[in-house]
Every structure is written in structure tokens, then in C-alpha cells.
Scaffold this active site. Structure first.
Site, PDB file in Angstrom:
ATOM      1  CG  ASP A 125     -50.304   9.132  27.710  1.00 57.11           C
ATOM      2  OD1 ASP A 125     -50.807   9.541  28.555  1.00 57.11           O
ATOM      3  OD2 ASP A 125     -50.656   7.867  27.024  1.00 57.11           O
ATOM      4  CG  HIS A 138     -54.546   8.749  28.443  1.00 53.82           C
ATOM      5  ND1 HIS A 138     -53.648   7.952  29.071  1.00 53.82           N
ATOM      6  CD2 HIS A 138     -55.434   8.826  28.755  1.00 53.82           C
ATOM      7  CE1 HIS A 138     -54.420   7.372  30.196  1.00 53.82           C
ATOM      8  NE2 HIS A 138     -55.669   7.965  29.949  1.00 53.82           N
ATOM      9  CD  GLU A 154     -50.562   2.301  26.145  1.00 56.57           C
ATOM     10  OE1 GLU A 154     -49.691   2.971  26.126  1.00 56.57           O
ATOM     11  OE2 GLU A 154     -51.336   2.369  27.218  1.00 56.57           O
TER      12      GLU A 154
HETATM   13 ZN   LIG Z   1     -52.163   6.988  28.403  1.00 53.48          ZN
END
Ligand SMILES: [Zn+2]
Length: 243
Positions: free
Chosen positions: A126, A116, A74
Site C-alpha cells: 500500500d 508503506h 490511512e
Molecule cells: Zn499500510
């Protein structure tokens, strides 16, 4: 399963600390192996040997259980809904170094460092078109080719089109790994997959329409699949820049 894929995300939240809380809250049912903050600090939340919940319903190259075969990173960025700021250089340097380490500890082919949005094109966007995949490629991470230049005009494929040209495009996208049915119909899934492809590989224009630049970039990628950017190639480039 041993991880053989790296999946990159943005947090999509304005405050990284809130994203961190969410990633650590049992009730949120979302987790990732790493969080990379704007200033380049890296927080590990799940060991690489354990499964994290970051992919959701997704598909790549025949695999649907992406959580079981991937390491999720992330990247703190508020995302498209909150202004979508540029990724700071320090943050990208940290993501690059982290990916290099993951590649060293696991066997991960260059074309399996993905967004993603690549594995869930209809649900996710994203880390998005501002993510500098080229910078990672320059350091030996991921798969990338220069996007073919965009020419104005020329034949385009778009939503609602049908025929062999659509089938052959769907076939190329499927060969690369995208979850797409070769139907000859330019349906909404095809539109979403083309957009995901553009976000990653032809970010200069993300419109879900197939122009010659999109097609040529995809063909170039397929032709160079499995190619690793070697130290020798990087040294040659550096020598050319310096001369
Ligand atoms: Zn994601």
C-alpha cells in the site's frame, strides 16, 4: 522524536467505517494520525505530537523505528485484495492538502513522503501503483521524477542473477533509503524492493525485474534528491501549458 517523515497507507478494507472502528479499537494495536475518506473528509485520530502504530516492522535510511519518526495517513481504499479501485480526485486533493499542512507544521524533506511499501517492501503493497504520486508532486508534496520510458527487450536483472550489476543496483536502492543488503545476489528481498520502487516511481509496470527504465528512473531520482518543486517551476509549466 519530532516527525520527519509522512507514511501513506490504504486501509485495505471494503467499508471505510469498519476501517475507522479498527483504527480506534484498543485491541487491534493499529492506529494512524489521519484517515482520509473517499469523499475527501479527513478524520484526525492521533495528534501529530504523539506516536501512532501504523508502520510495523520497517526500515528507511538507517531508521527502524518508523512509528516514532513518522506521521501516518490511512487512505480509505479497499486495496489489492478487494478490487483496488482508483483513488477519487476529491480524496487525493484532501491527501495533498493534508500533507502540505503537515509539511508546514514539521520539517519534512520531499523524499521522506513515502509509501508503506517503501519501508516494508516484503510485507506491504500500500497505497500501491494506482496512487497518483505525480499529482502530489505537482502540488509540492513528495519526491517524483517522470519515469523513463519502457523499451521492450534489452538486458534485465531478475531473481537468481548474481554479479556486479546486481551489486550496483542494490547500492543505488540503498542510497535512496530502501532496506537492502549489497550482496550481488538478486534475492527475494531485492525482488520485493524493486517491486516497491516500481509501485512508487515506475508504476507502468510492476514486475520486480530491473530493466533500463527502472534503473534510469532510480538514477534520475538520486540525482534530483532534495529538490523541491518551486512555485516558479509550477508557474513556468502553467505558462507552457497555456501557450
Ligand atoms: Zn499500510
Amino acid at each position: 522524536m519530532r516527525p520527519d517523515m509522512v507514511l501513506l497507507h490504504y486501509t485495505g478494507m471494503v467499508v471505510a467505517a469498519v476501517a475507522l472502528d479498527r483504527l480506534c479499537a484498543p485491541g487491534s494495536e493499529v492506529s494512524a494520525h489521519y484517515l482520509v475518506l473517499e469523499d475527501g473528509r479527513v478524520i484526525q485520530m492521533v495528534p501529530e505530537s504523539r506516536r501512532a502504530w501504523h508502520a510495523g516492522v520497517s526500515f528507511w535510511a538507517g531508521e527502524t523505528d518508523i512509528n516514532s519518526c513518522s506521521i501516518g495517513i490511512e487512505i480509505a481504499n479497499s486495496g489489492h485484495d478487494f478490487g483496488y479501485p482508483d483513488f477519487p480526485k476529491r480524496q487525493i486533493a484532501a491527501v495533498t492538502a493534508l500533507c502540505r499542512g503537515i509539511q508546514t507544521r514539521n520539517t519534512i524533506r520531499p523524499e521522506r513522503v513515502l509509501a508503506h511499501s517503501d519501508v516494508a517492501p516484503s510485507r506491504k503493497q500500500d497505497p500501491g501503483e494506482k496512487f497518483p504520486w505525480r499529482t502530489l508532486w505537482d502540488s509540492g508534496v513528495g519526491h517524483w521524477v517522470p519515469a523513463a520510458p519502457i523499451a521492450e527487450g534489452g538486458k534485465m536483472l531478475t531473481l537468481g542473477d548474481r554479479g556486479d550489476a546486481v551489486s550496483s543496483l542494490q547500492d543505488l536502492l540503498s542510497q535512496y533509503g530502501y532496506g537492502i543488503t549489497i550482496s550481488g545476489n538478486y534475492d527475494s528481498v531485492t525482488h520485493d524492493v524493486v517491486k516497491a520502487f516500481q509501485r512508487h516511481f515506475r508504476p507502468q509496470r510492476v514486475d520486480g525485474m530491473v530493466d533500463e527504465s527502472t534503473r534510469a528512473t532510480l538514477q534520475d531520482l538520486l540525482a534530483h534528491r532534495g529538490r523541491v518543486r518551486t512555485m516558479a517551476a509550477r508557474a513556468r509549466d502553467f505558462a507552457r501549458l497555456a501557450s
